[in-house]
Design a protein around this motif. Structure first.
Motif, PDB file in Angstrom:
ATOM      1  N   LEU A 134      47.736  38.631  45.372  1.00 49.92           N
ATOM      2  CA  LEU A 134      49.092  39.145  45.561  1.00 49.92           C
ATOM      3  C   LEU A 134      49.813  38.291  46.588  1.00 49.92           C
ATOM      4  O   LEU A 134      49.305  38.097  47.702  1.00 49.92           O
ATOM      5  CB  LEU A 134      49.052  40.597  46.035  1.00 49.92           C
ATOM      6  N   ASN A 135      50.995  37.823  46.225  1.00 48.76           N
ATOM      7  CA  ASN A 135      51.727  36.896  47.085  1.00 48.76           C
ATOM      8  C   ASN A 135      50.797  35.764  47.513  1.00 48.76           C
ATOM      9  O   ASN A 135      50.699  35.425  48.698  1.00 48.76           O
ATOM     10  CB  ASN A 135      52.320  37.612  48.303  1.00 48.76           C
ATOM     11  N   TYR A 136      50.111  35.232  46.513  1.00 49.49           N
ATOM     12  CA  TYR A 136      49.068  34.225  46.743  1.00 49.49           C
ATOM     13  C   TYR A 136      49.487  32.870  46.206  1.00 49.49           C
ATOM     14  O   TYR A 136      50.062  32.762  45.121  1.00 49.49           O
ATOM     15  CB  TYR A 136      47.765  34.657  46.052  1.00 49.49           C
ATOM     16  N   GLY A 137      49.152  31.830  46.962  1.00 54.54           N
ATOM     17  CA  GLY A 137      49.288  30.450  46.508  1.00 54.54           C
ATOM     18  C   GLY A 137      48.135  29.655  47.092  1.00 54.54           C
ATOM     19  O   GLY A 137      47.835  29.767  48.290  1.00 54.54           O
ATOM     20  N   ALA A 138      47.461  28.873  46.280  1.00 56.31           N
ATOM     21  CA  ALA A 138      46.261  28.168  46.740  1.00 56.31           C
ATOM     22  C   ALA A 138      46.567  27.142  47.832  1.00 56.31           C
ATOM     23  O   ALA A 138      45.790  26.970  48.772  1.00 56.31           O
ATOM     24  CB  ALA A 138      45.566  27.490  45.564  1.00 56.31           C
ATOM     25  N   GLN A 139      47.690  26.447  47.717  1.00 52.48           N
ATOM     26  CA  GLN A 139      48.022  25.467  48.745  1.00 52.48           C
ATOM     27  C   GLN A 139      48.227  26.149  50.094  1.00 52.48           C
ATOM     28  O   GLN A 139      47.774  25.658  51.132  1.00 52.48           O
ATOM     29  CB  GLN A 139      49.257  24.666  48.330  1.00 52.48           C
ATOM     30  N   ASP A 140      48.893  27.300  50.075  1.00 51.45           N
ATOM     31  CA  ASP A 140      49.073  28.079  51.302  1.00 51.45           C
ATOM     32  C   ASP A 140      47.723  28.536  51.845  1.00 51.45           C
ATOM     33  O   ASP A 140      47.468  28.474  53.054  1.00 51.45           O
ATOM     34  CB  ASP A 140      49.969  29.286  51.021  1.00 51.45           C
ATOM     35  N   GLU A 141      46.843  28.992  50.961  1.00 52.58           N
ATOM     36  CA  GLU A 141      45.514  29.439  51.380  1.00 52.58           C
ATOM     37  C   GLU A 141      44.745  28.316  52.059  1.00 52.58           C
ATOM     38  O   GLU A 141      44.131  28.514  53.125  1.00 52.58           O
ATOM     39  CB  GLU A 141      44.716  29.947  50.178  1.00 52.58           C
ATOM     40  N   ILE A 142      44.770  27.120  51.470  1.00 49.08           N
ATOM     41  CA  ILE A 142      44.039  25.982  52.042  1.00 49.08           C
ATOM     42  C   ILE A 142      44.626  25.594  53.387  1.00 49.08           C
ATOM     43  O   ILE A 142      43.889  25.290  54.345  1.00 49.08           O
ATOM     44  CB  ILE A 142      44.052  24.801  51.058  1.00 49.08           C
ATOM     45  N   ALA A 143      45.952  25.607  53.494  1.00 54.04           N
ATOM     46  CA  ALA A 143      46.597  25.273  54.767  1.00 54.04           C
ATOM     47  C   ALA A 143      46.199  26.282  55.844  1.00 54.04           C
ATOM     48  O   ALA A 143      45.897  25.902  56.995  1.00 54.04           O
ATOM     49  CB  ALA A 143      48.111  25.233  54.596  1.00 54.04           C
ATOM     50  N   ARG A 144      46.197  27.570  55.488  1.00 59.14           N
ATOM     51  CA  ARG A 144      45.808  28.597  56.456  1.00 59.14           C
ATOM     52  C   ARG A 144      44.357  28.425  56.877  1.00 59.14           C
ATOM     53  O   ARG A 144      44.000  28.548  58.067  1.00 59.14           O
ATOM     54  CB  ARG A 144      46.017  29.990  55.863  1.00 59.14           C
ATOM     55  N   ALA A 145      43.491  28.152  55.892  1.00 55.97           N
ATOM     56  CA  ALA A 145      42.068  27.992  56.186  1.00 55.97           C
ATOM     57  C   ALA A 145      41.816  26.773  57.070  1.00 55.97           C
ATOM     58  O   ALA A 145      41.007  26.825  58.003  1.00 55.97           O
ATOM     59  CB  ALA A 145      41.278  27.875  54.884  1.00 55.97           C
ATOM     60  N   GLU A 163      36.797  29.843  55.835  1.00 57.07           N
ATOM     61  CA  GLU A 163      38.045  30.522  56.214  1.00 57.07           C
ATOM     62  C   GLU A 163      38.909  30.871  55.013  1.00 57.07           C
ATOM     63  O   GLU A 163      40.002  31.423  55.174  1.00 57.07           O
ATOM     64  CB  GLU A 163      38.848  29.637  57.177  1.00 57.07           C
ATOM     65  N   LEU A 164      38.455  30.592  53.802  1.00 60.27           N
ATOM     66  CA  LEU A 164      39.238  30.920  52.613  1.00 60.27           C
ATOM     67  C   LEU A 164      39.283  32.428  52.396  1.00 60.27           C
ATOM     68  O   LEU A 164      38.419  33.171  52.872  1.00 60.27           O
ATOM     69  CB  LEU A 164      38.634  30.235  51.382  1.00 60.27           C
ATOM     70  N   ASP A 165      40.273  32.869  51.646  1.00 55.07           N
ATOM     71  CA  ASP A 165      40.408  34.300  51.344  1.00 55.07           C
ATOM     72  C   ASP A 165      39.197  34.838  50.590  1.00 55.07           C
ATOM     73  O   ASP A 165      38.917  36.035  50.629  1.00 55.07           O
ATOM     74  CB  ASP A 165      41.670  34.551  50.514  1.00 55.07           C
ATOM     75  N   THR A 166      38.500  33.967  49.874  1.00 53.19           N
ATOM     76  CA  THR A 166      37.361  34.371  49.043  1.00 53.19           C
ATOM     77  C   THR A 166      36.023  34.069  49.715  1.00 53.19           C
ATOM     78  O   THR A 166      34.988  34.041  49.041  1.00 53.19           O
ATOM     79  CB  THR A 166      37.411  33.636  47.691  1.00 53.19           C
ATOM     80  N   ALA A 167      36.024  33.851  51.021  1.00 55.03           N
ATOM     81  CA  ALA A 167      34.820  33.361  51.711  1.00 55.03           C
ATOM     82  C   ALA A 167      33.612  34.279  51.538  1.00 55.03           C
ATOM     83  O   ALA A 167      32.474  33.808  51.505  1.00 55.03           O
ATOM     84  CB  ALA A 167      35.123  33.173  53.197  1.00 55.03           C
ATOM     85  N   ASP A 168      33.839  35.589  51.403  1.00 55.96           N
ATOM     86  CA  ASP A 168      32.699  36.501  51.282  1.00 55.96           C
ATOM     87  C   ASP A 168      32.379  36.851  49.836  1.00 55.96           C
ATOM     88  O   ASP A 168      31.623  37.795  49.570  1.00 55.96           O
ATOM     89  CB  ASP A 168      32.975  37.784  52.071  1.00 55.96           C
ATOM     90  N   MET A 169      32.921  36.061  48.902  1.00 56.79           N
ATOM     91  CA  MET A 169      32.661  36.294  47.486  1.00 56.79           C
ATOM     92  C   MET A 169      31.771  35.184  46.924  1.00 56.79           C
ATOM     93  O   MET A 169      31.688  34.104  47.508  1.00 56.79           O
ATOM     94  CB  MET A 169      33.992  36.362  46.716  1.00 56.79           C
TER      95      MET A 169
END
Length: 229
Positions: A134-145, A163-169
């Protein structure tokens, strides 16, 4: 392939594409396509449980979707609320754990409150993890991580992954995209490094458990070498 046999697949992600085209083909409003798309979500989540998948990640609302007409965005938010209210009991009882990737805090307070409640209610479940982007973009995720990793020390693929959003998956095994489009559209770009990709012409509202089984069967016939021979 029978139920409970995901042929080595732990984590599947789906770009749910084609709601608008489904409606257009039938001379129906786009909102009707989104409604039928929610029905497909129900089928696939139930199917993921039957097949024993550990994780299912669905691309529901991207950072770019804010560019859509305000009425359509409002319809999507309304559908999301109704979906949580109508299906949460079933998913909670079935052991499904809800996760959100992306920044859903940008949504209206009532939507955020519903999502927070659903996450809390299913947090201790140990069945299939349903991750909704939701309100997700992979480039934003990588930058945040990368920013978080840099604050802790040297940047490496491992520290970014942590540090990715999916780190515990589980690592992503299979990416499915419906509707005949052949691109990733800024979805799980890092996680797709060695995932298998599967594209189908089926529009998302028409996607069934049989189509999911077909994708998993295709996956089972591929040789994954991770860059080796």
């Amino acid at each position: 392939m029978g139920a409970g046999e995901p042929v080595g697949v732990r984590h599947v992600a789906i770009i749910m594409d084609g709601n608008g085209r489904w409606a257009k083909k039938r001379l129906l409003p786009r909102a009707m396509g989104h409604q039928r798309g929610v029905e497909a979500v129900r089928r696939v989540v139930r199917g993921a449980r039957e097949l024993g998948l550990e994780a299912l990640t669905l691309y529901a609302f991207s950072t770019e979707n804010w560019r859509r007409p305000e009425e359509e965005v409002s319809d999507l938010m309304g559908l999301m609320k109704r979906f949580i209210l109508s299906d949460l009991d079933e998913f909670a009882q079935a052991g499904v754990r809800l996760r959100i990737i992306g920044d859903y805090s940008a949504f209206k307070p009532d939507v955020v409150e519903l999502i927070d409640g659903a996450i809390a209610r299913t947090a201790s479940n140990t069945g299939t993890t349903l991750a909704v982007a939701l309100n997700y973009g992979a480039q934003d995720e990588i930058a945040r991580a990368a920013t978080k990793a840099a604050a802790k020390g040297p940047i490496t693929p491992e520290t970014i992954s942590a540090e990715l959003d999916t780190a515990d998956m589980p690592p992503l095994d299979l990416m499915i995209r419906t509707s005949g489009e052949v691109r990733l559209s800024n979805f799980l770009l890092w996680q797709c490094a060695y995932a298998e990709l599967y594209f189908t012409d089926v529009l998302w509202p028409d996607f069934t458990l049989d189509h999911l089984r077909e994708a998993l069967q295709c996956f089972s016939g591929r040789e994954r070498r991770y860059g080796g021979r």
